[in-house]
Write an enzyme that holds these catalytic residues in place. Structure first.
Site, PDB file in Angstrom:
ATOM      1  N   CYS A   2      -1.396  16.422   3.797  1.00 35.79           N
ATOM      2  CA  CYS A   2      -2.452  16.714   4.768  1.00 35.79           C
ATOM      3  C   CYS A   2      -3.004  18.109   4.497  1.00 35.79           C
ATOM      4  O   CYS A   2      -2.494  18.842   3.671  1.00 35.79           O
ATOM      5  CB  CYS A   2      -1.877  16.685   6.178  1.00 35.79           C
ATOM      6  N   ARG A  27      -6.997  16.365   0.403  1.00 34.69           N
ATOM      7  CA  ARG A  27      -5.552  16.302   0.673  1.00 34.69           C
ATOM      8  C   ARG A  27      -5.216  15.150   1.606  1.00 34.69           C
ATOM      9  O   ARG A  27      -4.055  14.875   1.873  1.00 34.69           O
ATOM     10  CB  ARG A  27      -5.065  17.622   1.273  1.00 34.69           C
ATOM     11  N   TRP A  75      -3.254  12.611   6.029  1.00 32.13           N
ATOM     12  CA  TRP A  75      -2.916  11.471   5.174  1.00 32.13           C
ATOM     13  C   TRP A  75      -1.657  10.894   5.791  1.00 32.13           C
ATOM     14  O   TRP A  75      -0.573  11.482   5.691  1.00 32.13           O
ATOM     15  CB  TRP A  75      -2.672  11.920   3.742  1.00 32.13           C
ATOM     16  N   ASN A 101       1.767  19.693   7.955  1.00 35.60           N
ATOM     17  CA  ASN A 101       1.732  18.983   6.669  1.00 35.60           C
ATOM     18  C   ASN A 101       3.167  18.900   6.179  1.00 35.60           C
ATOM     19  O   ASN A 101       3.854  19.909   6.057  1.00 35.60           O
ATOM     20  CB  ASN A 101       0.868  19.719   5.642  1.00 35.60           C
ATOM     21  N   GLY A 102       3.645  17.668   5.928  1.00 35.83           N
ATOM     22  CA  GLY A 102       5.022  17.490   5.448  1.00 35.83           C
ATOM     23  C   GLY A 102       5.688  16.370   6.229  1.00 35.83           C
ATOM     24  O   GLY A 102       5.037  15.577   6.899  1.00 35.83           O
ATOM     25  N   GLU A 481      -2.695   6.266 -19.391  1.00 35.91           N
ATOM     26  CA  GLU A 481      -3.573   7.125 -18.571  1.00 35.91           C
ATOM     27  C   GLU A 481      -4.918   6.443 -18.341  1.00 35.91           C
ATOM     28  O   GLU A 481      -5.460   6.467 -17.231  1.00 35.91           O
ATOM     29  CB  GLU A 481      -3.746   8.477 -19.241  1.00 35.91           C
ATOM     30  N   LYS A 485      -6.419   5.630 -14.567  1.00 35.39           N
ATOM     31  CA  LYS A 485      -7.730   6.163 -14.157  1.00 35.39           C
ATOM     32  C   LYS A 485      -8.602   5.043 -13.617  1.00 35.39           C
ATOM     33  O   LYS A 485      -9.228   5.150 -12.584  1.00 35.39           O
ATOM     34  CB  LYS A 485      -8.457   6.820 -15.348  1.00 35.39           C
ATOM     35  N   GLU A 488      -7.106   3.503 -10.171  1.00 36.85           N
ATOM     36  CA  GLU A 488      -7.060   4.312  -8.944  1.00 36.85           C
ATOM     37  C   GLU A 488      -8.456   4.601  -8.383  1.00 36.85           C
ATOM     38  O   GLU A 488      -8.581   4.864  -7.193  1.00 36.85           O
ATOM     39  CB  GLU A 488      -6.281   5.596  -9.152  1.00 36.85           C
ATOM     40  N   HIS A 504       4.869 -10.685 -26.318  1.00 36.90           N
ATOM     41  CA  HIS A 504       6.145 -11.117 -25.726  1.00 36.90           C
ATOM     42  C   HIS A 504       5.977 -11.543 -24.275  1.00 36.90           C
ATOM     43  O   HIS A 504       6.866 -11.337 -23.446  1.00 36.90           O
ATOM     44  CB  HIS A 504       7.175  -9.985 -25.864  1.00 36.90           C
ATOM     45  N   LYS A 603      -4.540  13.753  -3.022  1.00 35.52           N
ATOM     46  CA  LYS A 603      -4.514  14.547  -4.243  1.00 35.52           C
ATOM     47  C   LYS A 603      -3.101  14.938  -4.641  1.00 35.52           C
ATOM     48  O   LYS A 603      -2.758  14.940  -5.805  1.00 35.52           O
ATOM     49  CB  LYS A 603      -5.351  15.826  -4.074  1.00 35.52           C
TER      50      LYS A 603
HETATM   51  C1  AGP Z   1      -3.613  10.906 -11.137  1.00 41.62           C
HETATM   52  O1  AGP Z   1      -5.001  10.677 -11.291  1.00 41.62           O
HETATM   53  C2  AGP Z   1      -3.151  10.600  -9.743  1.00 41.62           C
HETATM   54  N1  AGP Z   1      -3.945  11.247  -8.774  1.00 41.62           N
HETATM   55  C3  AGP Z   1      -1.660  10.788  -9.564  1.00 41.62           C
HETATM   56  O2  AGP Z   1      -1.026   9.853 -10.391  1.00 41.62           O
HETATM   57  C4  AGP Z   1      -1.084  12.184  -9.903  1.00 41.62           C
HETATM   58  O3  AGP Z   1      -1.152  12.413 -11.289  1.00 41.62           O
HETATM   59  C5  AGP Z   1       0.399  12.209  -9.482  1.00 41.62           C
HETATM   60  O4  AGP Z   1       0.462  11.995  -8.085  1.00 41.62           O
HETATM   61  C6  AGP Z   1       1.105  13.513  -9.830  1.00 41.62           C
HETATM   62  O5  AGP Z   1       0.496  14.583  -9.150  1.00 41.62           O
HETATM   63  P1  AGP Z   1       0.881  16.092  -9.589  1.00 41.62           P
HETATM   64  O6  AGP Z   1       0.431  16.232 -11.016  1.00 41.62           O
HETATM   65  O7  AGP Z   1       0.138  16.963  -8.639  1.00 41.62           O
HETATM   66  O8  AGP Z   1       2.362  16.223  -9.472  1.00 41.62           O
END
Ligand code: AGP
Length: 608
Positions: A2, A27, A75, A101-102, A481, A485, A488, A504, A603
């Site tokens: 958050c 966030r 969040w 936050n937490g 990766e 991308k 998500e 396989h 994020k």
């Molecule tokens: C990547 O596009 C995602 N947003 C997510 O997988 C991110 O890489 C992952 O949560 C790790 O975050 P960090 O690098 O801040 O630890």
């Protein structure tokens, strides 16, 4: 995760809070709220939905008058996104307001005890427990009540707190979730992250664990959990404000994609001096580097994918055994570590709970921990033994691009440093690699020029249900990766597969028109990849190939080809990722989605 903001000064607080929250929406953005002291009471407004709902409800903050307040963008972790569960939360008499936050991990136990004492709860959140707990221990001193509550809470928290009896103060408390304090001529502020307050000040205090801050209009005082006053020095933030703004791009993600040449250059240049790689921040002597017997790379998501690249590069160059693990798995599988094991924790935010927990697990087992982190002063950066910062600058969009690219550069530098110390590559190889590495920013810039071509291609796949990414070796790493991308931000199902593994089982999913993205930059594996492309094409797949420019013949074997400039094979992931990022971006854009704030995501995932 958050976002928290707080303000106390000479201006109306609500507009300042809204402005700060707008910079923290990345966030978390399922609900928002503010509490402002209006001279008699703490008035609160909160609502489900994006910040614009709160902005409209409070007419840009004008309906909440007062010059001290706290705000929150959520969040959801405990309790679904509803008006009631939104922050801030009050105690029963609305004399204490809290934003958080937490996660308070022992909140049920605390809640039960409070209920047994007659406290009544209105929300499902752990945060409301904090408000009532403060009420329970408040006898006139906010500091004393806060310290008592801190002793009883377990878990992670960044708190903003107001007490009605103390209208000229706001309080901030930090444990494991980031929280900063800003000093400005217009007043004093708290926030979860720098962009929220950069408009008002560059002088920022990074709070440490179990610290309390008391902010009045013209003073900031810090205390430890024992209520002893602390002396802290502020840091000067060098970012310019535009770095935290969109800068004319439609989305922060595209801005970050285009910032990659600079981010890559900024991460490598300070560490290349007189044709040598200088990594003083490693804190490791050549002897200690020579004694490394094993490396663990531990991370989540894209940072984990960078770690997979790291494995190939470190093992290939420095001949050190590397195991890459998901942070959420690593900490529960009783990892075999010793003092000769180097654990590398990669994290853009430096606040990912799983990665932070894995770091702590590694330290308890006696291993040296190196952080590769983008956010200065973040938890992982401060708890690692040493930090190799990636200088990507603030990355706002949820889907990482420039931070990921700088993680790759950090791993290349590490591998080259280790291999030159351990003598596993010749001087000539080192020199050639260094030259190739220094070409990277220009080559990334060049590939960004293929934006339009990729957009046209992406628009043909907006309705796709499944898209597969295949590669071998380093090309498998970048396929992971590319697939994430796409998933998500476009919500299209996708899988990355080691190309040799497809036959396989998973190849049964390939049917007429299925798009398969094949990455084939590793020359010694090129013939094998051609066979894998044939395997899927004969089953109806449409193949987009990403390959080195010297394979013009590929157009006979693939339906759409993106050529990469020539580069050292170890570094190809840094180039191949560019068309994959652009492809994902344009598919999401074409599907009319919010590229920067994909559904269900945040994020930085500061919960396990
Ligand atoms: C990547 O596009 C995602 N947003 C997510 O997988 C991110 O890489 C992952 O949560 C790790 O975050 P960090 O690098 O801040 O630890």
């Amino acid at each position: 995760m958050c976002g928290i903001v707080g303000y106390i000064g000479g201006q109306q607080a609500a507009p300042v809070l809204l402005d700060g929250l707008a910079k923290l929406e990345y966030r978390g953005y399922d609900s928002t709220g503010m509490a402002v002291y209006d001279g008699r009471e703490i008035r609160m407004v909160k609502a489900t939905g994006r910040l614009k709902v709160l902005d409209a409800l409070t007419k840009g903050g004008s309906t909440l008058s007062g010059t001290a307040g706290i705000g929150h963008t959520r969040w959801a972790t405990h309790g679904s996104p509803t008006d009631t569960n939104a922050h801030p939360h009050f105690n029963g008499s609305a004399s204490i307001a809290v934003v958080h936050n937490g996660i308070i991990e022992n909140y049920q136990k605390l809640k039960k005890k409070l209920e047994n004492r007659g406290y009544q709860f209105v929300s499902e959140t752990d945060t409301e427990v904090v408000a009532h707990l403060l009420d329970r221990y408040y006898t006139g001193s906010p500091l004393e009540a806060i310290a008592k509550v801190m002793h009883r809470m377990e878990g992670s928290y960044a708190l903003g707190i107001m007490f009605r009896d103390h209208p000229d103060e706001i309080y901030a408390v930090r444990k494991d979730s980031p929280l900063i304090v800003g000093k400005s001529s217009q007043g004093n502020l708290i926030a979860s992250d720098v962009p929220a307050i950069l408009k008002y000040t560059r002088s920022v205090y990074f709070m440490e664990n179990e610290e309390i801050a008391k902010l009045s209009r013209d003073s900031i005082t810090f205390y430890n959990i024992d209520e002893e006053e602390l002396v802290k020095e502020p840091s000067e933030i060098s970012w310019d404000i535009s770095a935290a703004e969109k800068g004319g791009y439609d989305y922060f993600m595209m801005k970050a994609i285009y910032e990659q040449p600079k981010a890559v250059a900024d991460t490598m240049s300070p560490r290349i001096r007189d044709s040598r790689i200088v990594l003083d921040e490693l804190g490791m002597s050549d002897e200690e580097i020579a004694q490394i017997s094993k490396i663990y790379i531990v991370a989540c998501g894209s940072a984990y994918h960078a770690g997979v690249t790291g494995k190939y590069v470190l093992e290939g160059m420095a001949r050190i055994p590397v195991e890459v693990d998901l942070a959420s798995e690593f900490r529960y599988r009783n990892p075999i570590l010793d003092t000769q094991t180097l654990v590398i924790v990669i994290s853009q935010s430096g606040e990912t709970a799983d990665s932070l927990a894995a770091l702590r697990e590694a330290k308890t087992r006696g291993s040296r921990v190196l952080g590769i982190v983008n956010v200065v002063g973040s938890s992982i950066a401060r708890e690692a033994d040493h930090v190799l910062y990636t200088w990507a600058g603030p990355e706002i969009s949820v889907a990482t691009t420039k931070a990921y690219s700088t993680q790759l550069v950090a791993l290349y530098l590490l591998a080259m440093k280790f291999s030159s110390v351990r003598g596993t590559i010749s001087e000539a190889e080192f020199t050639s690699m260094l030259e190739a590495l220094q070409q990277l920013p220009r080559q990334v810039e060049f590939l960004l020029g293929s934006q339009e071509r990729i957009q046209k291609f992406a628009n043909r796949y907006l309705a796709a249900d499944h898209i597969f990414f295949i590669g071998r070796g380093l090309d498998y790493a970048i396929s992971l990766e590319g697939s994430l991308k796409l998933k998500e931000i476009s919500y299209i199902h996708s899988e990355a597969y080691a190309a040799g593994e497809l036959k396989h089982g998973t190849i049964s999913l390939i049917e007429e028109g299925t798009l398969v993205v094949a990455v084939l930059t590793q020359e010694e594996l090129y013939p094998k990849m051609l066979s894998n492309i044939q395997e899927v094409r004969t089953r109806g797949a449409f193949v987009m190939a990403v390959a080195n420019a010297n394979h013009a013949d590929l157009e006979k074997n693939a339906d759409y080809v993106i050529y990469l400039p020539e580069i050292n094979p170890y570094f190809t992931n840094s180039l191949a990722v560019i068309p994959l990022q652009l492809f994902a971006y344009y598919v999401a854009l074409g599907r009319g989605l919010d590229v920067d704030k994909p559904r269900n995501l945040a994020k930085s995932v500061t919960v396990e």
